[in-house]
Design a protein around this motif. Sequence first.
Motif, mmCIF file in Angstrom:
data_model
loop_
_atom_site.group_PDB
_atom_site.id
_atom_site.type_symbol
_atom_site.label_atom_id
_atom_site.label_comp_id
_atom_site.label_asym_id
_atom_site.label_seq_id
_atom_site.Cartn_x
_atom_site.Cartn_y
_atom_site.Cartn_z
ATOM 1 N N ASN A 7 67.102 -64.792 -6.560
ATOM 2 C CA ASN A 7 67.704 -63.572 -7.087
ATOM 3 C C ASN A 7 68.620 -62.891 -6.074
ATOM 4 O O ASN A 7 69.633 -62.282 -6.443
ATOM 5 C CB ASN A 7 66.609 -62.585 -7.529
ATOM 6 C CG ASN A 7 66.113 -62.878 -8.926
ATOM 7 O OD1 ASN A 7 66.293 -63.983 -9.436
ATOM 8 N ND2 ASN A 7 65.490 -61.911 -9.548
ATOM 9 N N VAL A 8 68.274 -62.995 -4.796
ATOM 10 C CA VAL A 8 69.116 -62.405 -3.759
ATOM 11 C C VAL A 8 70.476 -63.105 -3.726
ATOM 12 O O VAL A 8 71.521 -62.458 -3.606
ATOM 13 C CB VAL A 8 68.425 -62.500 -2.383
ATOM 14 C CG1 VAL A 8 69.366 -62.061 -1.265
ATOM 15 C CG2 VAL A 8 67.167 -61.639 -2.368
ATOM 16 N N TYR A 9 70.455 -64.415 -3.855
ATOM 17 C CA TYR A 9 71.713 -65.163 -3.835
ATOM 18 C C TYR A 9 72.540 -64.886 -5.095
ATOM 19 O O TYR A 9 73.777 -64.883 -5.049
ATOM 20 C CB TYR A 9 71.433 -66.656 -3.693
ATOM 21 C CG TYR A 9 70.964 -67.045 -2.308
ATOM 22 C CD1 TYR A 9 71.874 -67.210 -1.271
ATOM 23 C CD2 TYR A 9 69.604 -67.205 -2.046
ATOM 24 C CE1 TYR A 9 71.448 -67.543 0.003
ATOM 25 C CE2 TYR A 9 69.170 -67.542 -0.774
ATOM 26 C CZ TYR A 9 70.086 -67.717 0.253
ATOM 27 O OH TYR A 9 69.653 -68.029 1.520
ATOM 28 N N ILE A 10 71.858 -64.665 -6.219
ATOM 29 C CA ILE A 10 72.583 -64.324 -7.446
ATOM 30 C C ILE A 10 73.281 -62.972 -7.296
ATOM 31 O O ILE A 10 74.461 -62.817 -7.641
ATOM 32 C CB ILE A 10 71.615 -64.306 -8.646
ATOM 33 C CG1 ILE A 10 71.154 -65.734 -8.976
ATOM 34 C CG2 ILE A 10 72.280 -63.680 -9.877
ATOM 35 C CD1 ILE A 10 70.068 -65.796 -10.022
ATOM 36 N N VAL A 11 72.561 -61.991 -6.746
ATOM 37 C CA VAL A 11 73.164 -60.675 -6.523
ATOM 38 C C VAL A 11 74.278 -60.765 -5.482
ATOM 39 O O VAL A 11 75.317 -60.111 -5.605
ATOM 40 C CB VAL A 11 72.089 -59.653 -6.084
ATOM 41 C CG1 VAL A 11 72.722 -58.319 -5.713
ATOM 42 C CG2 VAL A 11 71.070 -59.454 -7.206
ATOM 43 N N ALA A 12 74.076 -61.607 -4.460
ATOM 44 C CA ALA A 12 75.108 -61.788 -3.445
ATOM 45 C C ALA A 12 76.380 -62.373 -4.060
ATOM 46 O O ALA A 12 77.487 -62.088 -3.598
ATOM 47 C CB ALA A 12 74.603 -62.702 -2.333
ATOM 48 N N GLY A 13 76.211 -63.192 -5.101
ATOM 49 C CA GLY A 13 77.378 -63.723 -5.792
ATOM 50 C C GLY A 13 78.146 -62.651 -6.531
ATOM 51 O O GLY A 13 79.366 -62.749 -6.716
#
Length: 449
Positions: A384-390
Amino acid sequence: MSLTTTAVVGVICLLVLLVMGMNIGICMMAIGFFGTWSIRGLNPALAVFRTIPFTQATTYSFTVIPLFVLMGQLCYYSGMSSDLFNMFQKWLGGLKGGLAMATVGACACFSAICGSTAATAATMGVVALPEMRRHGYSDSLSCGSIAAGGTLGILIPPSTGFIIFGIVAGCSVGGLFAAGIIPGIILALCYIVAIAVVVKIWPDRAPGKVHFPMKEKVVALKGGIVMVLLFVIVIGGIFTGIFTANQASAVGAALALIYLIARRKFTLAILIDCLRETVKTSGMIFLILIGAYVFGNFLTLTRLPSLLAEWITSLPVSRYVILLVILIMYMVMGCLMDSLAMVMLTVPIFLPIFKALGFGTIWYGVIMIMVMEMGLITPPVGMNVYIVAGTAKDVPLQQIFAGVFPMVIGMCCAVLIVCIFPVTAEWLPHILGYGLDYGDGFVNSFGWS
Protein backbone atom coordinates in the motif's frame (compact mmCIF):
# COMPACT_ATOMS: atom_id res chain seq x y z
CA MET A 1 15.02 -39.18 3.65
CA SER A 2 12.04 -39.25 6.03
CA LEU A 3 8.70 -37.67 5.14
CA THR A 4 9.17 -34.97 7.78
CA THR A 5 12.62 -34.08 6.47
CA THR A 6 11.26 -33.95 2.93
CA ALA A 7 8.52 -31.57 4.05
CA VAL A 8 10.95 -29.28 5.89
CA VAL A 9 13.30 -29.19 2.89
CA GLY A 10 10.32 -28.36 0.66
CA VAL A 11 9.21 -25.46 2.88
CA ILE A 12 12.77 -24.08 3.05
CA CYS A 13 13.11 -24.30 -0.75
CA LEU A 14 9.77 -22.50 -1.11
CA LEU A 15 10.87 -19.64 1.15
CA VAL A 16 14.19 -19.32 -0.72
CA LEU A 17 12.38 -19.09 -4.07
CA LEU A 18 10.00 -16.47 -2.66
CA VAL A 19 12.91 -14.36 -1.38
CA MET A 20 14.43 -14.60 -4.87
CA GLY A 21 11.25 -13.03 -6.24
CA MET A 22 9.67 -16.03 -7.98
CA ASN A 23 5.88 -16.00 -8.44
CA ILE A 24 4.22 -17.55 -5.38
CA GLY A 25 1.81 -19.70 -7.40
CA ILE A 26 4.59 -21.13 -9.58
CA CYS A 27 6.73 -21.69 -6.47
CA MET A 28 4.08 -23.74 -4.70
CA MET A 29 3.29 -25.77 -7.82
CA ALA A 30 6.96 -26.56 -8.42
CA ILE A 31 7.69 -27.57 -4.82
CA GLY A 32 4.46 -29.56 -4.63
CA PHE A 33 5.23 -31.40 -7.87
CA PHE A 34 8.83 -32.31 -7.06
CA GLY A 35 7.95 -33.13 -3.46
CA THR A 36 5.20 -35.51 -4.56
CA TRP A 37 7.60 -37.01 -7.12
CA SER A 38 10.20 -37.69 -4.40
CA ILE A 39 7.61 -39.44 -2.21
CA ARG A 40 5.30 -41.24 -4.62
CA GLY A 41 7.10 -41.21 -7.97
CA LEU A 42 6.69 -39.43 -11.29
CA ASN A 43 3.29 -40.80 -12.37
CA PRO A 44 1.45 -39.79 -9.16
CA ALA A 45 3.09 -36.34 -9.38
CA LEU A 46 1.89 -35.95 -12.97
CA ALA A 47 -1.56 -37.14 -11.88
CA VAL A 48 -1.70 -34.23 -9.42
CA PHE A 49 -1.10 -31.79 -12.27
CA ARG A 50 -3.67 -33.62 -14.37
CA THR A 51 -6.46 -33.24 -11.82
CA ILE A 52 -5.93 -30.33 -9.40
CA PRO A 53 -5.63 -27.35 -11.81
CA PHE A 54 -8.75 -28.26 -13.78
CA THR A 55 -10.74 -29.27 -10.71
CA GLN A 56 -9.97 -26.09 -8.79
CA ALA A 57 -10.32 -23.71 -11.72
CA THR A 58 -13.80 -25.08 -12.45
CA THR A 59 -15.00 -25.16 -8.84
CA TYR A 60 -18.30 -23.29 -8.55
CA SER A 61 -17.40 -21.64 -5.25
CA PHE A 62 -14.47 -19.88 -6.92
CA THR A 63 -16.76 -17.85 -9.18
CA VAL A 64 -17.34 -15.50 -6.27
CA ILE A 65 -13.80 -14.12 -6.69
CA PRO A 66 -13.96 -12.58 -10.20
CA LEU A 67 -17.50 -11.30 -9.63
CA PHE A 68 -16.60 -9.42 -6.44
CA VAL A 69 -13.46 -8.09 -8.15
CA LEU A 70 -15.62 -6.88 -11.04
CA MET A 71 -18.04 -5.20 -8.62
CA GLY A 72 -15.16 -3.30 -7.04
CA GLN A 73 -13.86 -2.17 -10.43
CA LEU A 74 -17.28 -0.90 -11.51
CA CYS A 75 -17.71 0.99 -8.22
CA TYR A 76 -14.28 2.54 -8.67
CA TYR A 77 -15.16 3.94 -12.11
CA SER A 78 -18.58 5.13 -10.95
CA GLY A 79 -17.01 7.82 -8.73
CA MET A 80 -18.41 6.37 -5.53
CA SER A 81 -15.12 6.95 -3.71
CA SER A 82 -15.33 10.71 -4.34
CA ASP A 83 -18.87 10.81 -2.97
CA LEU A 84 -17.83 8.96 0.18
CA PHE A 85 -14.84 11.22 0.81
CA ASN A 86 -17.00 14.29 0.28
CA MET A 87 -19.51 13.01 2.82
CA PHE A 88 -16.89 12.33 5.51
CA GLN A 89 -15.10 15.57 4.70
CA LYS A 90 -18.26 17.55 5.39
CA TRP A 91 -18.91 15.82 8.72
CA LEU A 92 -15.35 15.46 10.05
CA GLY A 93 -13.63 18.42 8.43
CA GLY A 94 -14.23 20.64 11.46
CA LEU A 95 -12.07 18.41 13.68
CA LYS A 96 -8.33 18.75 14.06
CA GLY A 97 -6.98 16.28 11.51
CA GLY A 98 -10.53 15.84 10.21
CA LEU A 99 -9.58 15.36 6.55
CA ALA A 100 -7.22 12.51 7.44
CA MET A 101 -9.99 10.99 9.57
CA ALA A 102 -12.39 11.47 6.67
CA THR A 103 -9.97 9.54 4.46
CA VAL A 104 -10.03 6.59 6.84
CA GLY A 105 -13.84 6.70 7.03
CA ALA A 106 -14.13 6.85 3.24
CA CYS A 107 -11.68 3.95 2.92
CA ALA A 108 -13.76 1.89 5.35
CA CYS A 109 -16.96 2.52 3.40
CA PHE A 110 -15.36 2.02 -0.01
CA SER A 111 -13.88 -1.25 1.24
CA ALA A 112 -17.41 -2.40 1.97
CA ILE A 113 -18.17 -2.49 -1.75
CA CYS A 114 -14.68 -2.99 -3.17
CA GLY A 115 -12.88 -5.70 -1.17
CA SER A 116 -9.43 -4.80 -2.52
CA THR A 117 -6.68 -3.09 -0.55
CA ALA A 118 -4.82 -1.98 -3.67
CA ALA A 119 -7.92 -0.48 -5.30
CA THR A 120 -8.92 1.29 -2.08
CA ALA A 121 -5.46 2.82 -1.54
CA ALA A 122 -5.08 3.85 -5.18
CA THR A 123 -8.57 5.35 -5.39
CA MET A 124 -8.38 7.33 -2.16
CA GLY A 125 -4.89 8.50 -3.05
CA VAL A 126 -6.28 10.21 -6.14
CA VAL A 127 -9.34 11.59 -4.32
CA ALA A 128 -8.07 12.58 -0.87
CA LEU A 129 -4.41 13.52 -1.28
CA PRO A 130 -4.95 16.74 -3.33
CA GLU A 131 -7.63 17.91 -0.88
CA MET A 132 -5.43 17.36 2.19
CA ARG A 133 -2.51 19.09 0.52
CA ARG A 134 -4.72 22.03 -0.38
CA HIS A 135 -5.56 22.51 3.31
CA GLY A 136 -1.94 22.33 4.46
CA TYR A 137 -1.75 18.74 5.74
CA SER A 138 1.75 17.28 5.91
CA ASP A 139 2.60 14.66 3.29
CA SER A 140 3.51 12.09 5.93
CA LEU A 141 0.09 12.31 7.64
CA SER A 142 -1.79 12.48 4.33
CA CYS A 143 -0.03 9.53 2.71
CA GLY A 144 0.07 7.54 5.96
CA SER A 145 -3.69 7.81 6.48
CA ILE A 146 -4.36 6.77 2.86
CA ALA A 147 -2.01 3.79 2.99
CA ALA A 148 -3.39 2.62 6.34
CA GLY A 149 -7.01 3.20 5.36
CA GLY A 150 -6.47 1.05 2.30
CA THR A 151 -5.72 -1.98 4.47
CA LEU A 152 -9.37 -2.05 5.53
CA GLY A 153 -10.17 -3.50 2.10
CA ILE A 154 -8.96 -6.95 3.14
CA LEU A 155 -10.93 -6.99 6.42
CA ILE A 156 -14.30 -5.33 5.81
CA PRO A 157 -16.53 -7.55 3.62
CA PRO A 158 -16.64 -8.42 0.83
CA SER A 159 -12.98 -9.33 1.39
CA THR A 160 -10.99 -11.39 -1.09
CA GLY A 161 -8.81 -12.56 1.80
CA PHE A 162 -11.85 -13.95 3.65
CA ILE A 163 -13.12 -15.64 0.50
CA ILE A 164 -9.85 -17.46 -0.03
CA PHE A 165 -9.50 -18.31 3.66
CA GLY A 166 -13.04 -19.72 3.69
CA ILE A 167 -12.32 -21.90 0.66
CA VAL A 168 -9.01 -23.20 2.02
CA ALA A 169 -10.19 -23.66 5.62
CA GLY A 170 -13.54 -25.13 4.61
CA CYS A 171 -15.63 -22.68 6.63
CA SER A 172 -18.49 -20.36 5.72
CA VAL A 173 -17.57 -17.29 3.70
CA GLY A 174 -20.74 -15.60 5.00
CA GLY A 175 -19.64 -16.29 8.57
CA LEU A 176 -16.24 -14.75 7.85
CA PHE A 177 -17.88 -11.69 6.29
CA ALA A 178 -19.98 -11.27 9.42
CA ALA A 179 -16.95 -11.75 11.65
CA GLY A 180 -14.98 -9.03 9.86
CA ILE A 181 -17.48 -6.20 10.31
CA ILE A 182 -16.96 -5.29 13.98
CA PRO A 183 -13.15 -5.76 13.92
CA GLY A 184 -13.10 -3.63 10.75
CA ILE A 185 -14.95 -0.84 12.55
CA ILE A 186 -12.62 -1.19 15.55
CA LEU A 187 -9.57 -0.94 13.30
CA ALA A 188 -10.94 2.15 11.54
CA LEU A 189 -11.61 3.79 14.93
CA CYS A 190 -8.08 2.94 16.09
CA TYR A 191 -6.70 4.64 12.98
CA ILE A 192 -8.81 7.72 13.71
CA VAL A 193 -7.58 7.79 17.32
CA ALA A 194 -3.99 7.45 16.06
CA ILE A 195 -4.55 10.47 13.78
CA ALA A 196 -6.01 12.45 16.70
CA VAL A 197 -2.94 11.66 18.83
CA VAL A 198 -0.55 12.61 16.02
CA VAL A 199 -2.14 16.01 15.41
CA LYS A 200 -2.27 16.62 19.16
CA ILE A 201 1.48 16.03 19.46
CA TRP A 202 2.41 17.68 16.15
CA PRO A 203 -0.28 20.31 15.44
CA ASP A 204 1.54 21.60 12.37
CA ARG A 205 0.85 18.34 10.49
CA ALA A 206 -2.84 19.25 10.18
CA PRO A 207 -3.08 23.03 10.46
CA GLY A 208 -6.45 23.59 8.84
CA LYS A 209 -10.01 22.93 9.99
CA VAL A 210 -12.75 22.96 7.37
CA HIS A 211 -16.21 23.89 8.65
CA PHE A 212 -19.35 23.33 6.60
CA PRO A 213 -22.95 24.44 7.26
CA MET A 214 -25.43 21.80 8.35
CA LYS A 215 -27.28 22.03 5.04
CA GLU A 216 -24.19 20.91 3.12
CA LYS A 217 -23.60 18.10 5.62
CA VAL A 218 -27.10 16.77 5.13
CA VAL A 219 -26.87 17.02 1.34
CA ALA A 220 -23.52 15.18 1.43
CA LEU A 221 -25.18 12.17 3.10
CA LYS A 222 -26.62 11.16 -0.25
CA GLY A 223 -23.06 10.16 -1.22
CA GLY A 224 -23.25 7.26 1.24
CA ILE A 225 -26.77 6.11 0.38
CA VAL A 226 -25.75 4.10 -2.67
CA MET A 227 -22.91 2.44 -0.77
CA VAL A 228 -25.21 1.52 2.11
CA LEU A 229 -27.86 0.14 -0.24
CA LEU A 230 -25.32 -1.91 -2.17
CA PHE A 231 -23.78 -3.24 1.04
CA VAL A 232 -27.17 -4.09 2.55
CA ILE A 233 -28.37 -5.87 -0.59
CA VAL A 234 -25.18 -7.86 -1.18
CA ILE A 235 -23.94 -8.64 2.32
CA GLY A 236 -27.41 -8.54 3.90
CA GLY A 237 -28.61 -10.95 1.24
CA ILE A 238 -25.89 -13.40 2.27
CA PHE A 239 -26.61 -13.04 5.99
CA THR A 240 -30.36 -13.54 5.58
CA GLY A 241 -29.95 -16.51 3.25
CA ILE A 242 -31.59 -14.79 0.28
CA PHE A 243 -28.40 -15.21 -1.75
CA THR A 244 -25.46 -17.53 -1.63
CA ALA A 245 -22.09 -15.77 -1.71
CA ASN A 246 -21.81 -16.56 -5.43
CA GLN A 247 -25.25 -15.18 -6.20
CA ALA A 248 -24.61 -12.09 -4.06
CA SER A 249 -21.41 -11.33 -5.97
CA ALA A 250 -23.30 -11.52 -9.28
CA VAL A 251 -26.08 -9.28 -7.96
CA GLY A 252 -23.49 -6.80 -6.64
CA ALA A 253 -21.67 -6.65 -9.98
CA ALA A 254 -24.96 -6.12 -11.83
CA LEU A 255 -26.06 -3.33 -9.47
CA ALA A 256 -22.65 -1.65 -9.70
CA LEU A 257 -22.95 -1.72 -13.50
CA ILE A 258 -26.44 -0.19 -13.33
CA TYR A 259 -25.13 2.57 -11.03
CA LEU A 260 -22.25 3.25 -13.40
CA ILE A 261 -24.72 3.67 -16.27
CA ALA A 262 -27.05 5.82 -14.13
CA ARG A 263 -24.14 8.16 -13.32
CA ARG A 264 -23.59 8.52 -17.09
CA LYS A 265 -20.00 7.39 -16.74
CA PHE A 266 -20.36 4.17 -18.69
CA THR A 267 -18.26 3.87 -21.84
CA LEU A 268 -16.99 0.90 -23.79
CA ALA A 269 -13.42 1.80 -22.82
CA ILE A 270 -14.31 1.76 -19.11
CA LEU A 271 -16.08 -1.59 -19.45
CA ILE A 272 -13.04 -3.07 -21.20
CA ASP A 273 -10.74 -1.69 -18.47
CA CYS A 274 -12.96 -3.19 -15.76
CA LEU A 275 -12.98 -6.58 -17.46
CA ARG A 276 -9.23 -6.47 -18.13
CA GLU A 277 -8.40 -5.67 -14.49
CA THR A 278 -10.85 -8.32 -13.30
CA VAL A 279 -9.20 -10.97 -15.49
CA LYS A 280 -5.69 -9.94 -14.38
CA THR A 281 -6.56 -9.94 -10.68
CA SER A 282 -8.62 -13.14 -10.84
CA GLY A 283 -5.93 -14.90 -12.87
CA MET A 284 -3.33 -14.02 -10.26
CA ILE A 285 -5.57 -15.29 -7.46
CA PHE A 286 -6.43 -18.51 -9.30
CA LEU A 287 -2.75 -19.22 -9.97
CA ILE A 288 -2.04 -18.89 -6.25
CA LEU A 289 -5.02 -21.10 -5.40
CA ILE A 290 -3.97 -23.87 -7.78
CA GLY A 291 -0.38 -23.70 -6.58
CA ALA A 292 -1.51 -23.85 -2.97
CA TYR A 293 -3.61 -26.97 -3.56
CA VAL A 294 -0.68 -28.71 -5.27
CA PHE A 295 1.60 -27.73 -2.40
CA GLY A 296 -1.05 -28.69 0.15
CA ASN A 297 -1.30 -32.15 -1.42
CA PHE A 298 2.44 -32.54 -0.86
CA LEU A 299 2.18 -31.43 2.79
CA THR A 300 -0.69 -33.86 3.35
CA LEU A 301 1.47 -36.73 2.09
CA THR A 302 4.22 -35.79 4.57
CA ARG A 303 1.77 -35.33 7.48
CA LEU A 304 3.75 -32.24 8.53
CA PRO A 305 0.73 -30.13 9.61
CA SER A 306 -0.70 -32.81 11.89
CA LEU A 307 2.73 -33.73 13.34
CA LEU A 308 3.48 -30.06 13.97
CA ALA A 309 0.11 -29.60 15.68
CA GLU A 310 0.71 -32.62 17.92
CA TRP A 311 4.17 -31.37 18.87
CA ILE A 312 3.11 -27.78 19.61
CA THR A 313 0.08 -28.79 21.68
CA SER A 314 2.31 -31.04 23.78
CA LEU A 315 4.57 -28.15 24.79
CA PRO A 316 4.30 -27.22 28.51
CA VAL A 317 3.30 -23.60 27.82
CA SER A 318 0.07 -21.66 27.68
CA ARG A 319 -1.77 -21.71 24.38
CA TYR A 320 -1.68 -17.92 24.45
CA VAL A 321 2.13 -18.01 24.37
CA ILE A 322 1.91 -20.19 21.26
CA LEU A 323 -0.66 -17.78 19.81
CA LEU A 324 1.71 -14.86 20.39
CA VAL A 325 4.59 -16.67 18.68
CA ILE A 326 2.42 -17.50 15.64
CA LEU A 327 1.16 -13.91 15.40
CA ILE A 328 4.75 -12.62 15.46
CA MET A 329 5.56 -15.08 12.65
CA TYR A 330 2.63 -13.68 10.66
CA MET A 331 3.86 -10.12 11.23
CA VAL A 332 7.32 -11.01 9.92
CA MET A 333 5.97 -12.98 6.96
CA GLY A 334 3.56 -10.15 6.14
CA CYS A 335 6.57 -7.89 5.62
CA LEU A 336 8.04 -10.29 3.06
CA MET A 337 5.24 -11.71 0.92
CA ASP A 338 1.80 -11.04 -0.56
CA SER A 339 -1.13 -11.35 1.86
CA LEU A 340 -3.17 -13.74 -0.31
CA ALA A 341 -0.14 -15.95 -0.78
CA MET A 342 0.27 -16.03 3.00
CA VAL A 343 -3.28 -17.30 3.42
CA MET A 344 -2.72 -20.13 0.97
CA LEU A 345 0.68 -21.04 2.35
CA THR A 346 0.05 -20.90 6.09
CA VAL A 347 -3.56 -21.98 6.63
CA PRO A 348 -2.91 -25.68 5.85
CA ILE A 349 -0.04 -25.60 8.38
CA PHE A 350 -1.42 -23.41 11.18
CA LEU A 351 -5.14 -24.22 11.10
CA PRO A 352 -4.68 -27.71 12.62
CA ILE A 353 -2.57 -26.10 15.35
CA PHE A 354 -5.21 -23.50 16.20
CA LYS A 355 -7.95 -26.13 16.27
CA ALA A 356 -5.83 -28.44 18.42
CA LEU A 357 -5.28 -25.53 20.83
CA GLY A 358 -9.04 -24.98 21.00
CA PHE A 359 -9.38 -21.72 19.07
CA GLY A 360 -12.25 -21.07 16.68
CA THR A 361 -11.59 -21.21 12.95
CA ILE A 362 -13.48 -17.99 12.16
CA TRP A 363 -11.73 -16.11 14.97
CA TYR A 364 -8.39 -17.38 13.67
CA GLY A 365 -9.29 -16.15 10.20
CA VAL A 366 -10.07 -12.64 11.45
CA ILE A 367 -6.91 -12.40 13.58
CA MET A 368 -4.76 -13.72 10.74
CA ILE A 369 -6.17 -11.21 8.25
CA MET A 370 -5.68 -8.33 10.70
CA VAL A 371 -2.06 -9.23 11.41
CA MET A 372 -1.39 -9.75 7.72
CA GLU A 373 -2.63 -6.20 7.08
CA MET A 374 0.46 -4.90 8.85
CA GLY A 375 2.56 -6.24 6.02
CA LEU A 376 0.72 -3.92 3.62
CA ILE A 377 2.16 -0.83 5.34
CA THR A 378 5.46 -2.05 6.79
CA PRO A 379 8.82 -2.35 5.01
CA PRO A 380 10.33 -3.86 2.96
CA VAL A 381 7.24 -4.90 0.93
CA GLY A 382 4.53 -2.48 2.16
CA MET A 383 2.42 -2.76 -1.00
CA ASN A 384 0.00 0.00 0.00
CA VAL A 385 2.90 2.37 0.67
CA TYR A 386 4.23 1.81 -2.83
CA ILE A 387 0.76 2.33 -4.30
CA VAL A 388 0.43 5.67 -2.50
CA ALA A 389 3.98 6.55 -3.54
CA GLY A 390 2.88 6.01 -7.13
CA THR A 391 0.18 8.63 -6.59
CA ALA A 392 2.39 11.07 -4.65
CA LYS A 393 5.51 10.75 -6.77
CA ASP A 394 7.25 13.67 -5.06
CA VAL A 395 6.99 12.17 -1.55
CA PRO A 396 9.96 10.01 -0.45
CA LEU A 397 9.15 6.45 0.65
CA GLN A 398 10.72 6.96 4.07
CA GLN A 399 8.37 9.88 4.69
CA ILE A 400 5.34 7.71 3.90
CA PHE A 401 6.61 4.90 6.12
CA ALA A 402 7.07 7.45 8.92
CA GLY A 403 3.47 8.54 8.39
CA VAL A 404 2.11 5.00 8.70
CA PHE A 405 4.07 4.21 11.89
CA PRO A 406 1.36 5.64 14.23
CA MET A 407 -1.21 3.65 12.20
CA VAL A 408 0.76 0.45 12.83
CA ILE A 409 0.49 1.16 16.56
CA GLY A 410 -3.25 1.66 16.12
CA MET A 411 -3.45 -1.64 14.25
CA CYS A 412 -1.60 -3.41 17.07
CA CYS A 413 -4.17 -2.01 19.52
CA ALA A 414 -7.03 -3.30 17.34
CA VAL A 415 -5.46 -6.78 17.14
CA LEU A 416 -5.00 -6.78 20.92
CA ILE A 417 -8.66 -5.86 21.44
CA VAL A 418 -9.88 -8.70 19.21
CA CYS A 419 -7.49 -11.15 20.90
CA ILE A 420 -8.60 -10.17 24.41
CA PHE A 421 -12.27 -10.00 23.44
CA PRO A 422 -12.93 -12.71 20.81
CA VAL A 423 -16.61 -11.84 21.09
CA THR A 424 -15.88 -8.83 18.84
CA ALA A 425 -15.30 -11.24 15.95
CA GLU A 426 -17.63 -14.06 16.96
CA TRP A 427 -20.78 -12.34 18.24
CA LEU A 428 -22.25 -11.35 14.87
CA PRO A 429 -21.69 -14.69 13.08
CA HIS A 430 -23.00 -16.45 16.18
CA ILE A 431 -26.32 -14.58 16.27
CA LEU A 432 -26.66 -15.03 12.49
CA GLY A 433 -26.43 -18.79 12.95
CA TYR A 434 -23.02 -19.49 11.43
CA GLY A 435 -20.94 -22.28 12.93
CA LEU A 436 -17.79 -21.01 14.62
CA ASP A 437 -15.93 -24.34 14.31
CA TYR A 438 -14.18 -24.49 17.67
CA GLY A 439 -11.48 -26.89 18.62
CA ASP A 440 -11.95 -29.16 21.60
CA GLY A 441 -12.65 -27.49 24.90
CA PHE A 442 -13.14 -23.97 23.54
CA VAL A 443 -16.91 -23.73 23.37
CA ASN A 444 -17.61 -23.28 27.05
CA SER A 445 -14.84 -20.73 27.60
CA PHE A 446 -16.85 -18.13 25.68
CA GLY A 447 -20.30 -19.42 26.51
CA TRP A 448 -21.45 -20.12 22.96
CA SER A 449 -23.88 -22.97 22.56
